[in-house]
Write a protein that holds these residues in place. Structure first.
Motif, PDB file in Angstrom:
ATOM      1  N   SER A   1       9.671  -1.452  16.068  1.00 35.34           N
ATOM      2  CA  SER A   1      10.423  -0.308  15.583  1.00 35.34           C
ATOM      3  C   SER A   1      10.338  -0.208  14.072  1.00 35.34           C
ATOM      4  O   SER A   1      10.157   0.861  13.493  1.00 35.34           O
ATOM      5  CB  SER A   1      11.881  -0.422  16.028  1.00 35.34           C
ATOM      6  OG  SER A   1      12.655   0.627  15.488  1.00 35.34           O
ATOM      7  N   ARG A   2      10.447  -1.356  13.399  1.00 32.58           N
ATOM      8  CA  ARG A   2      10.375  -1.385  11.938  1.00 32.58           C
ATOM      9  C   ARG A   2       9.023  -0.895  11.446  1.00 32.58           C
ATOM     10  O   ARG A   2       8.930  -0.214  10.436  1.00 32.58           O
ATOM     11  CB  ARG A   2      10.600  -2.820  11.436  1.00 32.58           C
ATOM     12  CG  ARG A   2      12.024  -3.215  11.254  1.00 32.58           C
ATOM     13  CD  ARG A   2      12.584  -2.726   9.920  1.00 32.58           C
ATOM     14  NE  ARG A   2      11.800  -3.229   8.808  1.00 32.58           N
ATOM     15  CZ  ARG A   2      11.281  -2.457   7.855  1.00 32.58           C
ATOM     16  NH1 ARG A   2      11.431  -1.152   7.898  1.00 32.58           N
ATOM     17  NH2 ARG A   2      10.587  -2.986   6.852  1.00 32.58           N
TER      18      ARG A   2
ATOM     19  N   VAL B   1       6.190   3.035   7.435  1.00 35.09           N
ATOM     20  CA  VAL B   1       5.031   3.757   6.917  1.00 35.09           C
ATOM     21  C   VAL B   1       5.493   4.773   5.887  1.00 35.09           C
ATOM     22  O   VAL B   1       6.328   5.635   6.164  1.00 35.09           O
ATOM     23  CB  VAL B   1       4.269   4.460   8.056  1.00 35.09           C
ATOM     24  CG1 VAL B   1       3.133   5.300   7.484  1.00 35.09           C
ATOM     25  CG2 VAL B   1       3.726   3.433   9.031  1.00 35.09           C
ATOM     26  N   GLY B   2       4.949   4.650   4.676  1.00 35.76           N
ATOM     27  CA  GLY B   2       5.326   5.559   3.605  1.00 35.76           C
ATOM     28  C   GLY B   2       4.405   6.757   3.511  1.00 35.76           C
ATOM     29  O   GLY B   2       3.517   6.965   4.349  1.00 35.76           O
ATOM     30  N   THR B   3       4.598   7.537   2.470  1.00 40.76           N
ATOM     31  CA  THR B   3       3.815   8.752   2.290  1.00 40.76           C
ATOM     32  C   THR B   3       2.631   8.539   1.350  1.00 40.76           C
ATOM     33  O   THR B   3       1.765   9.414   1.234  1.00 40.76           O
ATOM     34  CB  THR B   3       4.703   9.876   1.720  1.00 40.76           C
ATOM     35  OG1 THR B   3       5.294   9.436   0.485  1.00 40.76           O
ATOM     36  CG2 THR B   3       5.799  10.229   2.704  1.00 40.76           C
ATOM     37  N   THR B   4       2.586   7.391   0.672  1.00 42.93           N
ATOM     38  CA  THR B   4       1.488   7.082  -0.242  1.00 42.93           C
ATOM     39  C   THR B   4       0.504   6.154   0.436  1.00 42.93           C
ATOM     40  O   THR B   4       0.890   5.136   1.024  1.00 42.93           O
ATOM     41  CB  THR B   4       2.013   6.418  -1.528  1.00 42.93           C
ATOM     42  OG1 THR B   4       2.958   7.294  -2.153  1.00 42.93           O
ATOM     43  CG2 THR B   4       0.873   6.125  -2.491  1.00 42.93           C
ATOM     44  N   SER B   5      -0.767   6.485   0.347  1.00 40.17           N
ATOM     45  CA  SER B   5      -1.813   5.696   0.981  1.00 40.17           C
ATOM     46  C   SER B   5      -2.686   5.039  -0.074  1.00 40.17           C
ATOM     47  O   SER B   5      -2.995   5.646  -1.106  1.00 40.17           O
ATOM     48  CB  SER B   5      -2.666   6.592   1.884  1.00 40.17           C
ATOM     49  OG  SER B   5      -3.709   5.863   2.485  1.00 40.17           O
TER      50      SER B   5
ATOM     51  N   VAL C   1       5.010   0.134   3.556  1.00 42.74           N
ATOM     52  CA  VAL C   1       5.697  -0.091   2.290  1.00 42.74           C
ATOM     53  C   VAL C   1       6.200  -1.520   2.198  1.00 42.74           C
ATOM     54  O   VAL C   1       6.514  -2.161   3.209  1.00 42.74           O
ATOM     55  CB  VAL C   1       6.875   0.894   2.119  1.00 42.74           C
ATOM     56  CG1 VAL C   1       6.372   2.323   2.075  1.00 42.74           C
ATOM     57  CG2 VAL C   1       7.900   0.719   3.239  1.00 42.74           C
ATOM     58  N   PRO C   2       6.290  -2.059   0.985  1.00 43.56           N
ATOM     59  CA  PRO C   2       6.847  -3.407   0.804  1.00 43.56           C
ATOM     60  C   PRO C   2       8.305  -3.446   1.232  1.00 43.56           C
ATOM     61  O   PRO C   2       9.008  -2.435   1.234  1.00 43.56           O
ATOM     62  CB  PRO C   2       6.708  -3.647  -0.706  1.00 43.56           C
ATOM     63  CG  PRO C   2       5.682  -2.666  -1.178  1.00 43.56           C
ATOM     64  CD  PRO C   2       5.827  -1.468  -0.282  1.00 43.56           C
TER      65      PRO C   2
ATOM     66  N   PRO D   1       2.079   0.156  -1.733  1.00 45.71           N
ATOM     67  CA  PRO D   1       1.999   0.267  -0.272  1.00 45.71           C
ATOM     68  C   PRO D   1       0.622  -0.135   0.229  1.00 45.71           C
ATOM     69  O   PRO D   1      -0.380  -0.045  -0.472  1.00 45.71           O
ATOM     70  CB  PRO D   1       2.263   1.747  -0.015  1.00 45.71           C
ATOM     71  CG  PRO D   1       1.735   2.419  -1.248  1.00 45.71           C
ATOM     72  CD  PRO D   1       2.026   1.481  -2.382  1.00 45.71           C
ATOM     73  N   GLY D   2       0.579  -0.556   1.487  1.00 43.95           N
ATOM     74  CA  GLY D   2      -0.688  -0.828   2.151  1.00 43.95           C
ATOM     75  C   GLY D   2      -1.111  -2.277   2.109  1.00 43.95           C
ATOM     76  O   GLY D   2      -0.995  -2.950   1.078  1.00 43.95           O
ATOM     77  N   MET D   3      -1.582  -2.754   3.257  1.00 45.73           N
ATOM     78  CA  MET D   3      -2.196  -4.076   3.337  1.00 45.73           C
ATOM     79  C   MET D   3      -3.581  -4.031   2.679  1.00 45.73           C
ATOM     80  O   MET D   3      -4.081  -2.967   2.333  1.00 45.73           O
ATOM     81  CB  MET D   3      -2.307  -4.502   4.804  1.00 45.73           C
ATOM     82  CG  MET D   3      -0.967  -4.718   5.504  1.00 45.73           C
ATOM     83  SD  MET D   3      -1.042  -4.654   7.322  1.00 45.73           S
ATOM     84  CE  MET D   3      -2.324  -5.845   7.696  1.00 45.73           C
TER      85      MET D   3
END
Length: 383
Positions: A40-41, A46-50, A326-327, A334-336
Motif C-alpha cells: 500500500s505504501r 510515488v511522486g510527481t518528479t521522475s 520519494v524518500p 526521488p527514484g531508485m
C-alpha cells in the motif's frame, strides 16, 4: 519453516549433490501484514518528479553456473553473450556487468588450483573484462553468493583486513569494482565485514565521481528488510548514508521466484525506503538513490518477459515507481538508481541460458532504449 530457510537448505542439498546451480539467495517470506502495508505504501510513495535510471545491469553467471573455472574462448564467449554489447542497433543492452562469483576464502589465500588462479576463477580474465569495458560497460566482480557463505565466514574470521586488501588489489589490477555478496542471515561477522571495507577503502577511497572504476564498492541486500536483517541494518545505518557514504550503493536482490506483480516487487523495495521502525534495533530508512531493484531474466525452462518481451515485464511495469518513489527519512531526490537482472548466460542447469536463441535483446535491450540508458554509466546521484 520459513521459506527463505527452505531455499537455503535446498541450495545446500543441491550443492552437496553436485548439481549445477548458483544463486543470489533471496527473501521470500509469506505475505505478512507488514508486506501488505508496504505494498500500500509503495502506491502512495510515488511522486510527481521522475529521475532517469542510472544503473541498468546484469549479474553474469558464465557458462558454468557461476563457477567461471575455465578460461573462455572469446569467439565462443561473444557468440553466447553478444546481445549484451549489441541490442540490435549497435548499442549495448546494459551499462554494468557483474561477474559472479569469486570465492572469498580463495581470494584471501590467493589460491592457485585447477579452477582458480591467484585467488580468482580462471574464467574471470582480463579478456572477459575488456570485452565489456571496451564497449563502455562498467564491470564488477561479485565476492560470495549463497554457495560461498561459509567461505565468507572463514575468510572474515581468519583475516578480514587482508581479504579487503586482496580485493582492492584485484580491483586496481583489472580495472573493476567489487560487490560484497555476504549472505549470512544468522549472526553475520559484521566486525570482520567492517574490517574488510575499511581495508578496501584504505587503498581505494570513496569516489563520488565514479571515475575510478576500482573504487566502486557495493553490497547486496535481500529483496526487502526481512532477511539478512543484521547486514541490512548495519549497511543502512553506517555504510549507505548520503552524508558520510562508505559504500557506493546496494542491490536489493531477487526473491526466490519472480515477483507476481509490480505491486509485489515494489512492496519489497519500499521496505528499504521506509526502514523497519518496529524492529529492535530498528532498521533506518535507506535513500532511494542508494539502491537498485532486481528481477529475473529466466524462470525455469522459460525466458521471462524481462528477457524477450519488455512491454510485459516487471522492468517496465515498475518503471514509474523506480524513477519517482520519494524518500521517507533518508535522501532528498526521488527514484531508485535502477535495475539489476539475474542472471546472464547459465546460472543453473535447471534453467535455460540467455544464449541464442534465448538471448535478451527484446527484453533488456528494448528496455535500455525505452529508458534511454546512458552508456557509459553516468555519475550516480548522491542525495
Amino acid at each position: 519453516m520459513k521459506k527463505h530457510k527452505f531455499y537455503l537448505l535446498a541450495a545446500i542439498i543441491i550443492s552437496a549433490a553436485g548439481l549445477v546451480y548458483c544463486s543470489k539467495q533471496k527473501d521470500n517470506l509469506n505475505n505478512s501484514e507488514s508486506e501488505k502495508t508496504a505494498s500500500s505504501r509503495s502506491t502512495e510513495a510515488v511522486g510527481t518528479t521522475s529521475t532517469p535510471i542510472q544503473i541498468y545491469g546484469v549479474w553474469h553467471a558464465g557458462n558454468e553456473a557461476c563457477g567461471w573455472s575455465t578460461e573462455r574462448n572469446m569467439t565462443e564467449f561473444d557468440a553466447a553473450n553478444h546481445w549484451l554489447i549489441d541490442r540490435g542497433n549497435g548499442q549495448p543492452s546494459v551499462n554494468l556487468v557483474v561477474l559472479s562469483f569469486v570465492n572469498p576464502l580463495k581470494l584471501l589465500n590467493k589460491t592457485t588450483d585447477a579452477q582458480t588462479l591467484n585467488g580468482l576463477p580462471r574464467g574471470m580474465t582480463q579478456a572477459v573484462v575488456n570485452y565489456f569495458k571496451t564497449r563502455g560497460i562498467r564491470v564488477m566482480l561479485s565476492i560470495g553468493g549463497i554457495t560461498y557463505t561459509n567461505d565468507w565466514n572463514s575468510a572474515l574470521a581468519q583475516n578480514a583486513t587482508q581479504l579487503g586488501l586482496n580485493a582492492a588489489e584485484v580491483a586496481v589490477n583489472m580495472g573493476v569494482g567489487i560487490e560484497i555478496d555476504y549472505e549470512q542471515s544468522n549472526a553475520p561477522n559484521l566486525t570482520g565485514l567492517q574490517s574488510f571495507i575499511t581495508a578496501y577503502r584504505s587503498v581505494l577511497p570513496y569516489d563520488a565521481s565514479g571515475n575510478n572504476h576500482a573504487a566502486r564498492l557495493t553490497i547486496d541486500l535481500a529483496a526487502g528488510d526481512r532477511w539478512l536483517i543484521d547486514i541490512c541494518r548495519k549497511a543502512t545505518a553506517d555504510w549507505l548514508r548520503t552524508d558520510t557514504p562508505v559504500l557506493d550503493y546496494a542491490n536489493a536482490m531477487v526473491e526466490a521466484r519472480q515477483a507476481s506483480s509490480a505491486a509485489a516487487a515494489q512492496a519489497n523495495w519500499q521496505e528499504h525506503i521506509d526502514g523497519k521502525s518496529n524492529y529492535s534495533p530498528v532498521i533506518p530508512p535507506l535513500a532511494p538513490c542508494k539502491f537498485t531493484g532486481a528481477v529475473y531474466l529466466v524462470t525455469g525452462k522459460s525466458a521471462a518477459p524481462e528477457c524477450n518481451n519488455f512491454n510485459n515485464s516487471l522492468a517496465k511495469s515498475t518503471g514509474t515507481y523506480v524513477q519517482s518513489v520519494v524518500p521517507n527519512g533518508a535522501g532528498t531526490s526521488p527514484g531508485m538508481l535502477g535495475y539489476m537482472y539475474w542472471a546472464a548466460e547459465c546460472p543453473s542447469s535447471r534453467r535455460i541460458c540467455t544464449t541464442p536463441p534465448n538471448s535478451c535483446e527484446n527484453g533488456v535491450g528494448t528496455g535500455a532504449t525505452f529508458y534511454n540508458i546512458q552508456i557509459p554509466m553516468p555519475t550516480l546521484r548522491q542525495q
